[in-house]
Design a protein around this motif. Structure first.
Motif, short mmCIF file in Angstrom:
data_model
loop_
_atom_site.label_atom_id
_atom_site.label_comp_id
_atom_site.label_asym_id
_atom_site.label_seq_id
_atom_site.Cartn_x
_atom_site.Cartn_y
_atom_site.Cartn_z
N SER A 154 0.84 -1.19 0.00
CA SER A 154 0.00 0.00 0.00
C SER A 154 0.88 1.23 0.00
O SER A 154 1.86 1.30 0.73
CB SER A 154 -0.88 0.04 1.25
N ASP A 155 0.51 2.17 -0.85
CA ASP A 155 1.10 3.50 -0.75
C ASP A 155 -0.04 4.49 -0.74
O ASP A 155 -1.08 4.26 -1.34
CB ASP A 155 2.13 3.77 -1.87
N ARG A 156 0.14 5.54 -0.03
CA ARG A 156 -0.97 6.48 0.20
C ARG A 156 -1.54 7.00 -1.11
O ARG A 156 -0.82 7.39 -2.02
CB ARG A 156 -0.49 7.63 1.07
N ASN A 174 -3.31 5.36 -3.35
CA ASN A 174 -3.52 4.36 -4.39
C ASN A 174 -4.10 3.09 -3.78
O ASN A 174 -3.85 2.79 -2.62
CB ASN A 174 -2.19 4.01 -5.09
N GLU A 210 7.34 -3.16 -7.76
CA GLU A 210 6.38 -2.27 -7.12
C GLU A 210 7.08 -1.27 -6.19
O GLU A 210 6.74 -0.09 -6.15
CB GLU A 210 5.33 -3.08 -6.35
N MET A 211 8.07 -1.75 -5.45
CA MET A 211 8.81 -0.84 -4.56
C MET A 211 9.61 0.19 -5.37
O MET A 211 9.72 1.35 -4.97
CB MET A 211 9.72 -1.64 -3.63
N ARG A 265 8.66 1.37 -8.27
CA ARG A 265 7.64 2.31 -8.75
C ARG A 265 7.32 3.34 -7.67
O ARG A 265 7.27 4.54 -7.93
CB ARG A 265 6.37 1.55 -9.15
N ILE A 266 7.15 2.86 -6.45
CA ILE A 266 6.82 3.77 -5.35
C ILE A 266 8.00 4.70 -5.07
O ILE A 266 7.82 5.90 -4.86
CB ILE A 266 6.42 2.97 -4.09
N LYS A 267 9.22 4.17 -5.08
CA LYS A 267 10.41 4.98 -4.83
C LYS A 267 10.52 6.12 -5.84
O LYS A 267 10.90 7.24 -5.50
CB LYS A 267 11.68 4.12 -4.85
N LEU A 279 8.12 7.70 -7.12
CA LEU A 279 7.13 8.70 -6.74
C LEU A 279 7.55 9.50 -5.52
O LEU A 279 7.17 10.67 -5.37
CB LEU A 279 5.78 8.04 -6.47
N LYS A 292 11.82 9.46 0.43
CA LYS A 292 11.33 8.57 1.50
C LYS A 292 12.29 7.38 1.64
O LYS A 292 12.71 6.79 0.66
CB LYS A 292 9.93 8.08 1.16
N VAL A 306 9.93 2.14 5.49
CA VAL A 306 8.85 1.24 5.13
C VAL A 306 8.50 0.43 6.37
O VAL A 306 9.35 0.17 7.22
CB VAL A 306 9.26 0.32 3.95
#
Length: 109
Positions: free
Chosen positions: A11-13, A15, A35-36, A38-40, A42, A46, A49
């Motif tokens: 989960s990422d905020r 989405n 997926e990680m 992709r989030i990184k 964005l 950060k 985790v």
């Protein structure tokens, strides 16, 4: 991120959660890494985790998940390099599944 017996839920905020199903060979860590990454992309600043685990998840599965979210091997200018993802890891207990709110499975093999 929640490690369950049959899937990893990322989960990422802002989405919907992404469900990476466990296959007979084990957790699909390549999909988790993608997926990680992709989030990184964005949230490049950060570094933290949280990994929540269901009871009875084997220790080796936890270590593999931690290694996967911590860093990744990527190609940069044709050279394989290690890149940092989320090295600051907190661990906790996963909440129980509420069947009425369980999201549909994604990421089937």
């Amino acid at each position: 991120m929640i490690v369950r017996a049959d899937r990893i839920v990322v989960s990422d905020r802002g989405n919907p959660p992404v469900n990476i199903l466990k296959i007979p060979e084990g957790y699909q860590l390549d999909k988790l890494s993608a997926e990680m990454q992709r989030i990184k992309a964005l949230v490049p600043d950060k570094t933290d985790v949280t990994i929540l685990l269901e009871p009875d998840i084997p220790y080796d599965d936890l270590i593999q998940a931690m290694d996967t979210v911590r860093s990744a091997r990527i190609l940069r200018n044709g050279v394989s390099v290690n890149t940092e993802l989320f090295p600051d890891i907190s661990i906790g207990d996963a909440p129980p599944i509420e069947l009425s709110t369980m999201p549909a499975a994604q990421g089937e093999p």
